[in-house]
Design a protein around this motif. Structure first.
Motif, PDB file in Angstrom:
ATOM      1  N   PRO A  69      34.980 -38.564  70.433  1.00  0.00           N
ATOM      2  CA  PRO A  69      35.511 -39.776  71.091  1.00  0.00           C
ATOM      3  C   PRO A  69      34.387 -40.625  71.661  1.00  0.00           C
ATOM      4  CG  PRO A  69      36.783 -37.839  71.717  1.00  0.00           C
ATOM      5  CD  PRO A  69      35.592 -37.338  70.950  1.00  0.00           C
ATOM      6  N   PRO A  70      34.540 -41.943  71.695  1.00  0.00           N
ATOM      7  CA  PRO A  70      33.471 -42.849  72.152  1.00  0.00           C
ATOM      8  C   PRO A  70      32.942 -42.544  73.551  1.00  0.00           C
ATOM      9  CG  PRO A  70      35.279 -44.077  71.139  1.00  0.00           C
ATOM     10  CD  PRO A  70      35.747 -42.672  71.264  1.00  0.00           C
ATOM     11  N   ASN A  71      33.803 -42.021  74.401  1.00  0.00           N
ATOM     12  CA  ASN A  71      33.385 -41.759  75.783  1.00  0.00           C
ATOM     13  C   ASN A  71      32.906 -40.334  76.008  1.00  0.00           C
ATOM     14  OD1 ASN A  71      35.927 -40.737  75.312  1.00  0.00           O
ATOM     15  ND2 ASN A  71      36.645 -41.073  77.407  1.00  0.00           N
ATOM     16  N   LYS A  72      32.691 -39.598  74.890  1.00  0.00           N
ATOM     17  CA  LYS A  72      32.276 -38.193  75.002  1.00  0.00           C
ATOM     18  C   LYS A  72      30.927 -37.978  74.335  1.00  0.00           C
ATOM     19  CE  LYS A  72      36.225 -36.706  76.823  1.00  0.00           C
ATOM     20  NZ  LYS A  72      36.343 -36.063  78.145  1.00  0.00           N
ATOM     21  N   THR A  73      30.278 -36.865  74.688  1.00  0.00           N
ATOM     22  CA  THR A  73      29.020 -36.474  74.059  1.00  0.00           C
ATOM     23  C   THR A  73      29.299 -35.492  72.935  1.00  0.00           C
ATOM     24  OG1 THR A  73      28.693 -34.575  75.525  1.00  0.00           O
ATOM     25  CG2 THR A  73      27.850 -36.733  76.286  1.00  0.00           C
ATOM     26  N   PRO A  74      28.352 -35.301  72.007  1.00  0.00           N
ATOM     27  CA  PRO A  74      28.567 -34.316  70.940  1.00  0.00           C
ATOM     28  C   PRO A  74      28.909 -32.924  71.467  1.00  0.00           C
ATOM     29  CG  PRO A  74      26.697 -35.703  70.407  1.00  0.00           C
ATOM     30  CD  PRO A  74      27.108 -36.080  71.796  1.00  0.00           C
ATOM     31  N   ALA A  75      28.360 -32.566  72.618  1.00  0.00           N
ATOM     32  CA  ALA A  75      28.622 -31.233  73.169  1.00  0.00           C
ATOM     33  C   ALA A  75      30.072 -31.049  73.592  1.00  0.00           C
ATOM     34  CB  ALA A  75      27.702 -30.981  74.369  1.00  0.00           C
ATOM     35  N   SER A  76      30.812 -32.150  73.719  1.00  0.00           N
ATOM     36  CA  SER A  76      32.193 -32.048  74.190  1.00  0.00           C
ATOM     37  C   SER A  76      33.099 -31.317  73.214  1.00  0.00           C
ATOM     38  CB  SER A  76      32.762 -33.445  74.466  1.00  0.00           C
ATOM     39  OG  SER A  76      32.889 -34.192  73.258  1.00  0.00           O
ATOM     40  N   THR A  77      32.675 -31.210  71.945  1.00  0.00           N
ATOM     41  CA  THR A  77      33.522 -30.534  70.958  1.00  0.00           C
ATOM     42  C   THR A  77      33.122 -29.074  70.743  1.00  0.00           C
ATOM     43  OG1 THR A  77      32.116 -31.252  69.115  1.00  0.00           O
ATOM     44  CG2 THR A  77      33.935 -32.710  69.743  1.00  0.00           C
ATOM     45  N   GLY A  90      28.686 -33.469  66.266  1.00  0.00           N
ATOM     46  CA  GLY A  90      29.758 -33.080  67.165  1.00  0.00           C
ATOM     47  C   GLY A  90      31.140 -33.272  66.567  1.00  0.00           C
ATOM     48  N   GLY A  91      31.237 -34.073  65.510  1.00  0.00           N
ATOM     49  CA  GLY A  91      32.507 -34.201  64.803  1.00  0.00           C
ATOM     50  C   GLY A  91      32.875 -32.875  64.155  1.00  0.00           C
ATOM     51  N   PHE A  92      34.135 -32.732  63.798  1.00  0.00           N
ATOM     52  CA  PHE A  92      34.541 -31.458  63.203  1.00  0.00           C
ATOM     53  C   PHE A  92      35.663 -31.675  62.198  1.00  0.00           C
ATOM     54  CE2 PHE A  92      37.061 -32.060  67.022  1.00  0.00           C
ATOM     55  CZ  PHE A  92      38.341 -31.630  66.684  1.00  0.00           C
ATOM     56  N   ALA A  93      35.870 -30.649  61.383  1.00  0.00           N
ATOM     57  CA  ALA A  93      36.941 -30.651  60.393  1.00  0.00           C
ATOM     58  C   ALA A  93      37.801 -29.421  60.609  1.00  0.00           C
ATOM     59  CB  ALA A  93      36.381 -30.660  58.976  1.00  0.00           C
ATOM     60  N   LEU A  94      39.103 -29.600  60.465  1.00  0.00           N
ATOM     61  CA  LEU A  94      40.037 -28.483  60.476  1.00  0.00           C
ATOM     62  C   LEU A  94      40.643 -28.371  59.086  1.00  0.00           C
ATOM     63  CD1 LEU A  94      41.998 -28.874  63.854  1.00  0.00           C
ATOM     64  CD2 LEU A  94      40.164 -27.282  63.303  1.00  0.00           C
ATOM     65  N   GLY A  95      40.423 -27.223  58.451  1.00  0.00           N
ATOM     66  CA  GLY A  95      40.935 -26.998  57.111  1.00  0.00           C
ATOM     67  C   GLY A  95      41.976 -25.893  57.117  1.00  0.00           C
ATOM     68  N   ASP A 130      46.227 -34.890  66.992  1.00  0.00           N
ATOM     69  CA  ASP A 130      45.260 -34.851  68.097  1.00  0.00           C
ATOM     70  C   ASP A 130      45.278 -33.461  68.710  1.00  0.00           C
ATOM     71  OD1 ASP A 130      43.695 -35.169  70.343  1.00  0.00           O
ATOM     72  OD2 ASP A 130      44.776 -36.908  71.128  1.00  0.00           O
ATOM     73  N   PHE A 131      44.155 -32.766  68.613  1.00  0.00           N
ATOM     74  CA  PHE A 131      44.023 -31.411  69.157  1.00  0.00           C
ATOM     75  C   PHE A 131      43.390 -31.420  70.551  1.00  0.00           C
ATOM     76  CE2 PHE A 131      44.829 -30.699  64.782  1.00  0.00           C
ATOM     77  CZ  PHE A 131      45.379 -29.426  64.673  1.00  0.00           C
ATOM     78  N   GLY A 132      43.435 -32.564  71.196  1.00  0.00           N
ATOM     79  CA  GLY A 132      42.892 -32.679  72.536  1.00  0.00           C
ATOM     80  C   GLY A 132      41.471 -33.184  72.568  1.00  0.00           C
ATOM     81  N   LEU A 133      40.909 -33.458  71.385  1.00  0.00           N
ATOM     82  CA  LEU A 133      39.531 -33.942  71.297  1.00  0.00           C
ATOM     83  C   LEU A 133      39.462 -35.239  70.510  1.00  0.00           C
ATOM     84  CD1 LEU A 133      37.870 -30.473  70.544  1.00  0.00           C
ATOM     85  CD2 LEU A 133      37.760 -31.739  72.692  1.00  0.00           C
ATOM     86  N   GLY A 134      40.545 -36.001  70.546  1.00  0.00           N
ATOM     87  CA  GLY A 134      40.595 -37.257  69.815  1.00  0.00           C
ATOM     88  C   GLY A 134      41.454 -37.161  68.569  1.00  0.00           C
ATOM     89  N   LYS A 135      41.997 -38.303  68.141  1.00  0.00           N
ATOM     90  CA  LYS A 135      42.872 -38.322  66.973  1.00  0.00           C
ATOM     91  C   LYS A 135      42.075 -38.182  65.679  1.00  0.00           C
ATOM     92  CE  LYS A 135      46.648 -41.022  68.959  1.00  0.00           C
ATOM     93  NZ  LYS A 135      47.522 -42.207  68.805  1.00  0.00           N
ATOM     94  N   ALA A 136      42.716 -37.564  64.701  1.00  0.00           N
ATOM     95  CA  ALA A 136      42.079 -37.395  63.392  1.00  0.00           C
ATOM     96  C   ALA A 136      41.785 -38.754  62.771  1.00  0.00           C
ATOM     97  CB  ALA A 136      42.975 -36.585  62.468  1.00  0.00           C
ATOM     98  N   VAL A 137      40.591 -38.891  62.190  1.00  0.00           N
ATOM     99  CA  VAL A 137      40.253 -40.126  61.489  1.00  0.00           C
ATOM    100  C   VAL A 137      40.745 -40.089  60.048  1.00  0.00           C
ATOM    101  CG1 VAL A 137      38.284 -40.651  62.950  1.00  0.00           C
ATOM    102  CG2 VAL A 137      37.935 -39.230  60.931  1.00  0.00           C
ATOM    103  N   TYR A 138      41.067 -38.897  59.564  1.00  0.00           N
ATOM    104  CA  TYR A 138      41.658 -38.763  58.227  1.00  0.00           C
ATOM    105  C   TYR A 138      42.358 -37.415  58.140  1.00  0.00           C
ATOM    106  CZ  TYR A 138      42.429 -38.013  53.296  1.00  0.00           C
ATOM    107  OH  TYR A 138      43.038 -37.745  52.103  1.00  0.00           O
TER     108      TYR A 138
END
Length: 556
Positions: free
Chosen positions: A163-171, A268-273, A505-513
């Protein structure tokens, strides 16, 4: 990491690469495409070659680019001066002139897909997650005939940016967040997802054994950033590395019904498969489960505490009462002992998880404006789905069956029966509540009759599905143990854009795809949301058929 054209086959061979460069002139930019003639190269789904440079390029680019931007489109002849000095094995085309502010956006859309490698996705060993509420003694759940017809794995992938207001470590907590949500909460109502399929020799049927065999969970890290893997909405066969595949040829007892892989990227971005089995959950049920999991991760608990897993309301009648021919299904000699696609037994198609070298795979975008044009062309009230299916069916028929005008072509598609049968299926029903509908017509009629005729055939296929028709399908499957008839050049349209994956949204921002890891067969055509009201059509065909299809799909 390898860069490949959008139509690249999955054999890893070296393909012609495109080179895009921009020459700035004040506030304008001219984009060039360099095309090697040693191989076919596809720019936005239009094959370019020695004989094909010209109107096909102009038409395809005009249809695509002008639908998104207010841009003037030029032909090769307008820029003959630029062709001087170019080597004979290459043709350099000036395609468009556009405002500089739009350059980055258009280049992003033009970019090649990027192939991931095993070295770029490092996975830990899978761990098993178990249900704390598995029934004792073990429960066996009846699978309906509709379930039995679709026993194959389905892979779904979601991407999330920081999310724009978060750091990579937030995930960083995402691994434990998802793992605990599944093990401690989700697998209470969804305990059966930790089970296994088994074959009952006495009934000659597959059934769901709730033995708490476990859901497989994998943590993975990538040295790449999300931006390094290109446009996330473009189908990419190498995204399978972001899914945990337990093995294509394991026995039923060793094959989990549900796997989860969380891959965190350098940024810090992530994927859920997720991998699920279609025989246990249909698309709507899987979407509801994913939304339940997301709600748990957000700290809001389950969206619904109830899952209806009793599938006996879709049991066949005794004796069976088959009242329709049901040519949309084909008989199988026996129930498979391994999860497979529903390719017919006389077709040498690979598993849908394997990309065959004989097929070329391409994405065809249809904007809202283009879909409106198709609806107008139909000259009848129709849905976007009906218009796109009809157009794809007509173009594909010309490409595949063009030499056999007296033959028949069939398109298959799913119809939700939750509200069509009596009594209606309850909310929270988790089994397969879709059957295969179909439209069929003579090749000559599809080629020569107005577009409205094709649309009407698709509408008839949907309207055919009534309570009595559904019951007849179930009874036919009881007798013949069949699967959808995608053999002999016919195909199945799967509308992923209607499954409600957006906004997860898993609590760390909405999915971009969110969408599927694309299929490897020619029998599936996927309808994918483009995120702005349009649809992308994904399909695979043999090279010569694909080249013909790319011409006919422009006939709007």
């Amino acid at each position: 990491m390898r860069y490949e054209p959008l139509d690249a086959q999955s054999d890893g061979s070296d393909r012609a690469q495109h080179a895009c460069c921009a020459q700035m002139s004040g506030q304008l930019a001219k984009i060039f495409i360099s095309v090697s003639l040693r191989n076919d190269y596809v720019f936005n789904n239009a094959t370019t070659g020695v004989e094909e440079v010209g109107e096909l390029i102009k038409t395809r680019i005009a249809m695509w680019v002008k639908s998104k931007f207010d841009i003037k489109v030029y032909t090769v002849e307008d820029f003959k001066g630029y062709l001087d000095g170019i080597q004979k094995e290459e043709i350099q085309l000036v395609i468009i002139e556009l405002d500089e502010s739009k350059l980055s956006s258009i280049l992003l859309t033009m970019e090649s897909t990027i192939s991931l490698t095993n070295q770029e996705v490092v996975k830990e060993e899978p761990i098993k997650l178990f249900s704390s509420q598995n029934p004792t003694p073990e429960e066996t759940i009846f699978l309906s005939n509709i379930d039995q017809a679709v026993i194959f794995p389905v892979e779904t992938l979601f991407f999330f940016e920081v999310p724009p207001n978060k750091t990579p470590a937030s995930t960083l907590p995402v691994f434990d967040l998802v793992r605990k949500a599944v093990a401690e909460v989700l697998l209470v109502p969804y305990y059966f997802m930790a089970g296994r399929l088994q074959f009952n020799q006495e009934s000659n049927r597959l059934e769901l054994l709730c033995n708490n065999g476990g859901v497989l969970f994998v943590c993975a890290e990538s040295r790449l950033e999300l931006k390094d893997i290109g446009n996330l909405s473009l189908p990419n066969s190498t995204f399978h590395l972001l899914i945990h595949r337990p093995g294509l040829y394991k026995s039923l007892a060793d094959t989990p019904l549900f796997t989860i892989q969380v891959t965190r990227f350098k940024c810090g971005g992530f994927a859920l498969g997720f991998m699920t089995n279609h025989g246990v959950l249909d698309g709507k049920s899987a979407s509801e489960m994913f939304h339940n999991l997301a709600s748990i991760c957000r700290g809001e608990g389950l969206k619904s505490q109830i899952t209806h897993n009793n599938r006996t309301s879709l049991r066949a009648r005794n004796p069976p009462q088959i009242k329709f021919p049901h040519n949309e299904y084909v008989k199988l000699p026996k129930i498979p002992s391994l999860p497979t696609s529903f390719s017919s037994q006389n077709k040498t198609s690979p598993s849908p998880l394997i990309f065959s070298r004989k097929y070329y795979y391409k994405l065809f975008p249809f904007t809202q404006e283009t879909i409106c044009l198709l609806k107008e062309k139909a000259m009848a009230n129709c849905s976007s789905f009906e218009a796109i299916v009809a157009h794809t069916w007509k173009a594909r028929t010309k490409a595949v069956f063009g030499q056999n005008p007296d033959g028949f072509s069939t398109v298959l598609f799913a119809v939700d029966i939750r509200g069509k049968i009596s009594p209606n299926l309850p909310d929270g029903y988790v089994g397969n509540a879709v059957i295969t509908a179909f439209a069929t017509a003579k090749v000559k009629d599809l080629e020569e009759k107005p577009f409205g005729y094709v649309v009407e055939k698709v509408k008839e296929g949907r309207d055919r599905v009534t309570d009595e028709y559904v019951r007849s399908v179930i009874d036919w499957l009881e007798v013949h143990r069949g699967v959808p008839a995608t053999s002999d050049g016919n195909f199945y349209v799967s509308a992923w854009g209607k499954l409600g994956f957006s906004g997860l949204d898993f609590g760390l921002g909405k999915a971009v795809y969110g969408g599927p890891v694309v299929s490897g067969n020619d029998e599936f055509v996927l309808l994918l949301s483009d995120g702005s009201g349009g649809l992308n059509v994904w399909l695979g065909l043999e090279k010569e058929k694909m080249e013909r299809f790319m011409v006919h799909v422009l006939e709007i």
